[in-house]
Design an enzyme around this catalytic site. Structure first.
Site, PDB file in Angstrom:
ATOM      1  N   PRO A   2     -72.917  24.128   8.363  1.00 25.23           N
ATOM      2  CA  PRO A   2     -73.270  22.769   8.043  1.00 25.23           C
ATOM      3  C   PRO A   2     -73.594  21.886   9.126  1.00 25.23           C
ATOM      4  O   PRO A   2     -72.780  21.627   9.821  1.00 25.23           O
ATOM      5  CB  PRO A   2     -72.188  22.321   7.156  1.00 25.23           C
ATOM      6  CG  PRO A   2     -71.420  23.368   7.008  1.00 25.23           C
ATOM      7  CD  PRO A   2     -71.701  24.381   8.040  1.00 25.23           C
ATOM      8  N   GLU A   3     -74.874  21.372   9.392  1.00 21.10           N
ATOM      9  CA  GLU A   3     -75.407  20.420  10.285  1.00 21.10           C
ATOM     10  C   GLU A   3     -75.605  19.218   9.310  1.00 21.10           C
ATOM     11  O   GLU A   3     -75.489  19.222   8.080  1.00 21.10           O
ATOM     12  CB  GLU A   3     -76.452  20.929  11.073  1.00 21.10           C
ATOM     13  CG  GLU A   3     -75.907  21.956  11.956  1.00 21.10           C
ATOM     14  CD  GLU A   3     -76.931  22.566  12.913  1.00 21.10           C
ATOM     15  OE1 GLU A   3     -77.953  21.727  13.314  1.00 21.10           O
ATOM     16  OE2 GLU A   3     -77.006  23.685  13.177  1.00 21.10           O
ATOM     17  N   HIS A  96     -59.846  31.298  -0.195  1.00 21.68           N
ATOM     18  CA  HIS A  96     -60.292  30.168   0.640  1.00 21.68           C
ATOM     19  C   HIS A  96     -60.811  28.970   0.023  1.00 21.68           C
ATOM     20  O   HIS A  96     -61.455  28.264   0.563  1.00 21.68           O
ATOM     21  CB  HIS A  96     -61.714  30.757   1.229  1.00 21.68           C
ATOM     22  CG  HIS A  96     -61.264  31.891   2.065  1.00 21.68           C
ATOM     23  ND1 HIS A  96     -60.320  32.356   2.964  1.00 21.68           N
ATOM     24  CD2 HIS A  96     -62.167  33.018   1.879  1.00 21.68           C
ATOM     25  CE1 HIS A  96     -60.379  33.592   3.435  1.00 21.68           C
ATOM     26  NE2 HIS A  96     -61.269  34.012   2.989  1.00 21.68           N
ATOM     27  N   ARG A 115     -63.347  29.784   7.226  1.00 19.31           N
ATOM     28  CA  ARG A 115     -62.781  29.810   8.452  1.00 19.31           C
ATOM     29  C   ARG A 115     -61.891  28.686   8.766  1.00 19.31           C
ATOM     30  O   ARG A 115     -61.304  28.622  10.132  1.00 19.31           O
ATOM     31  CB  ARG A 115     -63.879  29.853   9.417  1.00 19.31           C
ATOM     32  CG  ARG A 115     -64.300  31.353   9.836  1.00 19.31           C
ATOM     33  CD  ARG A 115     -65.535  31.464  10.673  1.00 19.31           C
ATOM     34  NE  ARG A 115     -66.700  31.910   9.365  1.00 19.31           N
ATOM     35  CZ  ARG A 115     -67.858  32.416   9.669  1.00 19.31           C
ATOM     36  NH1 ARG A 115     -68.422  32.200  10.830  1.00 19.31           N
ATOM     37  NH2 ARG A 115     -68.612  32.952   8.892  1.00 19.31           N
TER      38      ARG A 115
END
Length: 289
Positions: A2-3, A96, A115
């Site tokens: 994600p940017e 997650h 992550r």
DNA sequence: ATTTTCTCCTGCATGC
DNA sequence: TGCATGCAGGAGAAAA
């Protein structure tokens, strides 16, 4: 990864929740970049008034019933693998899934982050993250002159680091990550390893313009694919089909057809065309002072 | 003071 | 088939 465009798209995707009230909250015990607040259940009874974006952060403003001032603001950063998905109460919790928020319209928001580089915390506790952020690239003050000034108006010497790490530096300009840095440098014909102080005003003008253009285009594409992918899947849709440099090492340059190369810059893979993005090693003759 | 390297974490691709 | 290895990366912390 994600940017800025992915975060902006995620923000847009939250529209169905606006005005709705939280009925329950559940979390995993897993620690993200920062520990999850143990007070998330105080969101119950509050309604989501608006969602804002600053840099790659989402800010969710929650209101007490009949109040016009935000009561609490939740800060979310998607890190590298985070996503916000909308499901229903009966949707099983996936591996997650770290934060689950139930709304009164039977939508359940899942923060999913394998992550765990992301974070979910109260905005009031996040000033150390928010205060030092640089300019928004899609706002008016960001242009080649801004970049030039940031490169040269440092306390002592000008910045000599590779230009790629400069435009990825969140203290200078926010929202640009590895993908859009590679793309904007490719479009600008600038080698990612070029020392920042060797670029002239014209080159920086082009670079800033291409950063704006690529981010804007990616937001548009994200918006158009949004309805296609089932909310909660951050891999689908996206912008990947149109990437010219990122992830294309060894493949032919779309301009000159020579193979793209890759090198490590500040520890990150950086793809470029050795012909279309020549490395400058001598200072610009003009436009100095 | 600035710049580079390390670190967090898991999934996926590769190699033996 | 399985296990070890390496890579991916946002961004602060630590090291250089």
């Amino acid at each position: 990864m994600p940017e800025l465009p992915e975060v902006e798209t995620t923000k847009t995707s939250l529209a169905p929740l606006l005005g709705h009230t939280i009925t329950w909250v559940n979390t995993s015990q897993k620690r993200l970049r920062e520990p999850l607040p143990d007070t998330l259940d105080t969101l119950v009874g509050l309604s989501l008034g608006q969602v804002r974006r600053r840099a790659k952060y989402l800010l969710l403003d929650f209101y007490q019933p009949h109040s016009h001032a935000p009561d609490k603001t939740l800060l979310i950063h998607l890190g590298m693998s985070g996503s916000l998905g909308q499901f229903t109460k009966s949707t099983p919790i996936r591996k997650h899934d770290h934060v689950m928020i139930g709304f009164d319209n039977d939508i359940t928001l899942h923060y999913h982050d394998p992550r765990r580089f992301g974070m979910v915390m109260w905005a009031k506790d996040a000033s150390s993250y928010l205060d030092k952020l640089g300019i928004e690239p899609l706002e008016e003050g960001f242009d080649g002159e801004y970049l030039y000034n940031r490169i040269w108006q440092t306390p002592k010497r000008p910045i000599t680091r590779p230009i790629k790490s400069v435009i990825m530096e969140q203290k200078i300009v926010v929202g640009v990550g590895n993908i859009y840095a590679a793309e904007s440098l490719f479009l600008s014909g600038i080698h990612p390893a070029t020392p920042a102080n060797l670029l002239n005003q014209e080159q920086l003008n082009h670079l800033a313009a291409h950063i704006k253009a690529i981010l804007t285009k990616a937001i548009e594409v994200g918006g158009s694919t949004l309805k296609d992918f089932s909310v909660g899947d951050n891999q689908t849709g996206y912008f990947q089909q149109t990437l010219l440099a990122y992830g294309r090492a060894g493949n032919p340059c779309t301009i000159c057809h020579l193979p793209l190369e890759t090198m490590q810059i500040s520890g990150r893979a950086s793809v470029f065309c050795p012909s279309c993005q020549p490395l400058i090693t001598t200072p610009p003759i003009s436009l100095k002072n």
